[in-house]
Design a protein around this motif. Structure first.
Motif, short mmCIF file in Angstrom:
data_model
loop_
_atom_site.label_atom_id
_atom_site.label_comp_id
_atom_site.label_asym_id
_atom_site.label_seq_id
_atom_site.Cartn_x
_atom_site.Cartn_y
_atom_site.Cartn_z
N ASP A 74 46.53 7.69 44.31
CA ASP A 74 45.30 7.84 43.51
C ASP A 74 44.19 8.50 44.34
OD1 ASP A 74 43.77 7.73 41.28
OD2 ASP A 74 43.21 5.62 41.46
N GLU A 75 44.52 9.63 44.97
CA GLU A 75 43.56 10.26 45.87
C GLU A 75 43.05 11.62 45.40
OE1 GLU A 75 45.53 10.87 49.72
OE2 GLU A 75 47.39 11.34 48.69
N TYR A 76 43.62 12.14 44.29
CA TYR A 76 43.22 13.50 43.91
C TYR A 76 42.13 13.56 42.85
CZ TYR A 76 47.31 14.85 46.60
OH TYR A 76 48.22 15.03 47.60
N LEU A 134 54.65 16.54 43.90
CA LEU A 134 55.37 15.29 44.11
C LEU A 134 55.29 14.87 45.57
CD1 LEU A 134 57.00 13.70 42.01
CD2 LEU A 134 59.04 14.76 42.96
N GLU A 135 54.81 13.67 45.82
CA GLU A 135 54.77 13.13 47.18
C GLU A 135 56.14 12.55 47.52
OE1 GLU A 135 52.23 12.40 49.56
OE2 GLU A 135 50.48 13.21 48.52
N GLU A 136 56.40 12.46 48.81
CA GLU A 136 57.68 11.91 49.28
C GLU A 136 58.85 12.47 48.49
OE1 GLU A 136 57.50 7.58 49.91
OE2 GLU A 136 55.33 7.90 49.85
N LYS A 181 48.23 16.68 54.94
CA LYS A 181 49.00 17.17 53.79
C LYS A 181 48.22 16.96 52.49
CE LYS A 181 52.60 14.52 54.72
NZ LYS A 181 52.09 13.93 55.98
N SER A 182 47.63 15.76 52.35
CA SER A 182 46.93 15.47 51.09
C SER A 182 45.65 16.28 50.96
CB SER A 182 46.61 13.98 50.99
OG SER A 182 47.81 13.24 51.00
N VAL A 183 44.93 16.44 52.07
CA VAL A 183 43.71 17.24 52.03
C VAL A 183 44.05 18.67 51.61
CG1 VAL A 183 41.91 18.28 53.48
CG2 VAL A 183 42.42 15.84 53.68
MG MG Z 1 48.99 12.10 52.19
#
Ligand code: MG
Ligand code: ATP
Length: 507
Positions: free
Chosen positions: A193-195, A376-378, A167-169
């Motif tokens: 803090d991954e983007y 927005l995550e979660e 999802k994040s990728v």
């Molecule tokens: Mg993710």
């Protein structure tokens, strides 16, 4: 069988039965083409099974002998035993264009593998937002799939899949693609803090230089400190918080009485509240606000320790919204906050952007602005059933009517079943990654833009980086492969050094 992989032999509209060619090895999700002079029909495999000329009884008998090691005379060849597949019609393509198919392809049609020329229209749209490459089963075609980013990002995107499926990728890809376009800007709340890519490749490397980063810890040079003035807070920013009705009334009471100083007065003030509110309500509300905001009562007044400040941060939200209006991407690092503090920060910034766009709409000047998409995550934390029992909040308002004001959500979740059906139905693009749990698959299938009722098994078996996109802006559910971010973007990022600064944007 030459270049053909299969042939239609029987079945019904959504269950066309095809016999597989000897060496064909059809896969779930594979796309096949039935073609004649006038048109092509695209079919997709959704089930695989065996066929045999030998009766079931005989097969059972022969197998029994064979398992006991007895010699049996049995000719097992492709003429007698073979594989069959069920496929459904997904599209009819003629010279004039493509449309969803409502009739059967010709009986006994031979089927070949799909080629990029068959679906080349998937690369043609305005406001090009790259979603991935077309996928047929596990095979990736050299055919980029683009959707109209203006529509997709304003009509909400749901990104769903079991943890670790990508999802994040995928989100990082979408943010990268939308950054630097004139049709959309992205407002990203990033709890992991991954983007931005402090240590890895990320939006900081985008060749347009149009991504800005706000963080409250170890601010990289050239980036901005995330600090918000307490004066910006209004009681409605706490909509998502589980305050009791009296506690909520108390916040409005202070806001009405003290205006922008209401938080300070509520935490340090010693006024008599009269009989309207009891001491307990005040004590509990105080405690909740102190925890949430990282503030406390000190010797000489309010002491702050977190992202909220009494002395600075008054322009932060305005700066962020201005940059979004110019088409910039904003990444807010919320990784050091508690979940509720993250939601509060997100509410404050999002509310400002949303009300500004409502104002532009009222003034009739919204057309010239880019869509703002909020990541927005979660997402069930704010648009889930439980959260909405507290009443509406800015995110649920955006899910309901944001598209009219060019404000959209990208909601990421492993648990779409926690989001009410009405809200899911408003998310007009669903990007479905591998999902093991049946309840989660059902929630997506029931609210998808296309009929995915035959695709449950295909969704369960999607591998990392494989997705199905069901969207109102395509004629069929698009199977895609998501490129792995780091590999793909390195090349583009390399160009950054040459054309580094964009005038007027990154000062
Ligand atoms: Mg993710
Ligand atoms: N498109 C892809 N191609 C190749 N590998 C991928 C792809 N997407 C994800 N991966 C691999 O899977 C790992 C997990 O991906 P990612 O962090 O995007 O999952 P996620 O769905 O966001 O998980 P979580 O629910 O835990 O946040 C990545 O670090 C990467 O190694």
């Amino acid at each position: 069988m030459g270049d053909y992989k299969a042939q239609i032999i029987s079945g019904a509209y959504a269950d066309i039965i095809v016999r597989q060619g000897t060496d064909a090895k059809l896969e779930l999700g594979e796309l096949l083409v039935a073609e004649d002079e006038e048109e092509k029909v695209i079919l997709q495999v959704h089930d695989l099974f065996y066929g045999s000329q030998v009766s079931q009884q005989n097969l059972e008998r022969i197998s029994g002998f064979s398992l006991e090691g007895k010699e049996v005379r049995f000719i097992n060849n492709e003429a007698r035993n073979y594989s069959l597949a069920k496929a459904k019609n997904i599209l009819r393509v003629r010279k004039e264009g493509a449309r969803s198919d409502k009739s059967l392809p010709k009986f006994f049609s031979k089927l070949r593998s799909v080629e990029k020329e068959d679906l080349s229209f998937l690369s043609e749209t305005k406001n090009k937002l790259l979603m991935g490459d077309l996928r047929s089963g596990t095979k990736t075609l050299d055919l980029p799939v683009y959707l109209d980013g203006g529509k997709v990002l304003s009509h909400h995107v749901l990104i769903t899949g079991t943890t670790g499926r990508g999802k994040s990728v995928l989100m990082k890809n979408l943010i990268w693609e939308a950054t630097g376009t004139d049709y959309a800007s992205m407002l990203v709340f990033d709890p992991h803090d991954e983007y931005y890519g402090r240590k890895t490749l990320g939006l900081k490397d985008h060749p347009s230089g149009k991504a800005r980063y706000y963080t409250s810890k170890n601010v990289p040079s050239g980036e901005r400190t995330l600090v918000l003035s307490l004066k910006l807070l209004r009681p409605d920013h706490f909509d998502f918080l589980d305050l009791t009705p009296p506690q909520r009334q108390l916040t409005y009471f202070y806001y009405k009485r003290y205006g922008e100083n209401w938080i300070e007065r509520l935490v340090v003030g010693e006024e008599d509240l009269g009989a309207e509110f009891n001491e307990m309500t005040l004590a509990v509300t105080r405690r909740k606000l102190k925890m949430l905001l990282g503030i406390d009562k000190g010797e000489t007044g309010l002491v702050t320790s977190g992202v909220f400040s009494t002395t600075s941060g008054e322009g932060t939200v305005k700066d962020i919204v201005n940059f979004l209006e110019e088409g910039g991407t904003i990444i807010v690092d919320t990784s050091t906050f508690s979940g509720n503090t993250e939601l509060l920060v997100a509410s404050i910034i999002t509310s400002e952007a949303f009300s500004k766009y409502k104002y532009y709409n009222h003034k009739g000047i919204l057309d010239s602005k880019p869509v703002i998409n909020i990541v927005l995550e979660e997402a069930p934390r704010v648009i889930g059933r439980e959260a909405l029992e507290q009443g509406p909040n800015v995110f649920s308002s955006i899910a309901r009517e944001g598209r009219k004001f060019k404000v959209g959500l990208s909601a990421i979740t492993q648990m779409p079943s926690l989001i009410p059906k009405e809200v899911l139905a408003n998310m007009n693009t669903k990007i479905i990654l591998g999902t093991e749990m049946n309840t989660e698959r059902q929630a997506i299938i029931e609210s998808a833009s296309q009929d995915l009722s035959d695709d449950s098994r295909a969704i369960a078996s999607l591998d990392k980086g494989e997705a199905i996109i069901s969207t109102n802006f395509a004629r069929f559910a698009l199977p895609v492969s998501i490129p792995f971010f780091d590999e793909e973007k390195k090349k583009e990022a390399g160009q950054k050094k040459e054309n580094k600064s964009y005038p007027g944007l990154k000062e």
